[in-house]
Design an enzyme around this catalytic site. Structure first.
Site, short mmCIF file in Angstrom:
data_model
loop_
_atom_site.label_atom_id
_atom_site.label_comp_id
_atom_site.label_asym_id
_atom_site.label_seq_id
_atom_site.Cartn_x
_atom_site.Cartn_y
_atom_site.Cartn_z
N ASN A 162 0.93 -1.20 -0.04
CA ASN A 162 -0.06 -0.19 -0.07
C ASN A 162 1.00 1.26 -0.12
OD1 ASN A 162 -1.87 1.97 0.50
ND2 ASN A 162 -2.50 1.35 2.37
N LYS B 53 0.04 4.25 -0.38
CA LYS B 53 -0.47 5.34 0.04
C LYS B 53 -0.53 6.64 -0.81
CE LYS B 53 -0.10 3.28 4.57
NZ LYS B 53 -0.33 3.25 6.21
N HIS C 67 -9.38 1.30 4.38
CA HIS C 67 -8.27 1.46 5.26
C HIS C 67 -8.51 2.20 6.41
CE1 HIS C 67 -4.22 2.58 6.31
NE2 HIS C 67 -3.69 1.37 5.40
N GLU D 242 -6.80 4.71 7.54
CA GLU D 242 -6.82 6.07 7.03
C GLU D 242 -8.23 6.49 6.61
OE1 GLU D 242 -3.20 5.54 5.31
OE2 GLU D 242 -2.26 4.88 7.26
N GLU E 78 -5.68 -5.06 10.04
CA GLU E 78 -4.60 -4.15 10.47
C GLU E 78 -4.99 -3.30 11.81
OE1 GLU E 78 -2.51 -2.78 6.53
OE2 GLU E 78 -4.55 -1.53 6.38
N GLY F 205 2.08 2.17 10.74
CA GLY F 205 2.98 3.28 10.48
C GLY F 205 3.80 3.53 11.69
N SER G 285 3.17 -2.28 10.24
CA SER G 285 4.61 -2.20 10.50
C SER G 285 5.25 -3.67 10.01
CB SER G 285 5.03 -1.99 12.01
OG SER G 285 4.62 -0.62 12.01
P1 PGA Z 1 2.70 0.37 7.48
O1 PGA Z 1 1.29 0.43 6.98
O2 PGA Z 1 3.10 -1.25 7.02
O3 PGA Z 1 3.43 1.45 7.27
O4 PGA Z 1 2.35 0.01 9.13
C1 PGA Z 1 0.21 -0.77 6.70
C2 PGA Z 1 -0.97 -0.45 5.96
O5 PGA Z 1 -1.49 1.00 6.23
O6 PGA Z 1 -1.43 -0.95 5.10
#
Ligand code: PGA
Length: 262
Positions: free
Chosen positions: A25, A27, A109, A111, A179, A185, A225
């Site tokens: 992803n 983003k 997601h 976000e 997730e 993140g 992560s």
């Molecule tokens: P990350 O993000 O691996 O940077 O923690 C995962 C995601 O949001 O899909």
């Protein structure tokens, strides 16, 4: 002992026909130059042919990545709306994605849920609409730190999945990404045991509330992560069928994550 245990778990998953699936992803990251670098390491791989690989690309670059990515890498949009066309400024429709050869979309997601206020209901409608237009969907769910600390992890992920189940009957083109929001993140990965616990509980819930066939066949990715260092142990858990990777999907380390089960 440990390795023969994970070998047996792998065999069990293969028997269930669940192909390992790793999504990147990106983003809101990447310029053409950075994307060319990502495409180079994806082309160089080598990527395990037993793993399905999908990259989630910012809308403006979807066509470019679709044209320039290697054949063993699928391309996903990071969002799309629940209508085929019309007065929805700033949105993308599944029809448009199909028109440029994009077959996947990431929906729900955290976000999108947290920053853009998308509700369980809206996400479920989007998932159903995308599926009915022939897209495959990575549907994201997961609890916040506050919810986890309040002991509500299962309640939250079951509620989010139930909202989708209210609108979706055929799950064959759905991958669920579990997730935990606190792990996204933050560098704070769920331990393999914490992740496995939720994946197992979710699969059991699906068995009871959707169907045993769906529970056996649906792929549940872990996201939050994931790195080249922690992917092997996470990927050896019985109910973890792949990853959704944010930060590390922009780096050559993504190849190691794709190959976690090798
Ligand atoms: P990350 O993000 O691996 O940077 O923690 C995962 C995601 O949001 O899909």
């Amino acid at each position: 002992m440990e390795s023969s245990k994970s070998l047996n778990e792998c065999k069990c998953r293969l028997a269930m026909g669940r192909k390992f699936v790793v999504g990147g992803n990106w983003k809101m990251n990447g310029t053409k130059q950075q994307i060319n670098e990502i495409l180079s390491f994806l082309k160089a791989g080598p990527l395990n042919p037993d793993t399905e690989v999908i990259v989630g690309v910012p809308a403006v670059y979807l066509d470019y990545v679709k044209t320039n990515s290697p054949a063993n890498v699928e391309v996903a949009a990071q969002n799309c709306y629940k209508a085929d066309k019309g007065a929805f400024t700033g949105e993308l429709s599944p029809i448009m994605l199909k028109d440029i050869g994009v077959n996947w979309v990431i929906l729900g997601h955290s976000e999108r849920r947290q920053i853009f206020g998308e509700s369980d209901e809206l996400i479920a409608e989007k998932v159903a609409f995308a599926l009915s237009n022939g897209l495959k969907v990575i549907a994201c769910i997961g609890e916040t730190l506050q919810e986890r600390e309040a002991g509500k992890t299962e309640e939250v992920v079951f509620r989010q999945t139930q909202a989708i189940a209210n609108k979706v009957k055929d799950w064959s083109n759905v991958v669920i990404a579990y997730e935990p929001v606190w792990a996204i993140g933050t560098g704070k990965t769920a331990t393999p045991q914490q992740a496995q616990e939720v994946h197992k509980a979710l699969r059991e819930w699906i068995g009871k509330n959707i169907s045993q066939d769906v529970a056996n066949s649906i792929r549940i990715q872990y996201g939050g992560s994931v790195t080249g260092t922690n992917c092997k142990e996470l990927g050896s858990q019985a109910d973890i069928d792949g990853f959704l990777v944010g930060g590390a999907s922009l780096k050559p380390e993504f190849v190691t994550i794709v190959n976690a089960r090798q």
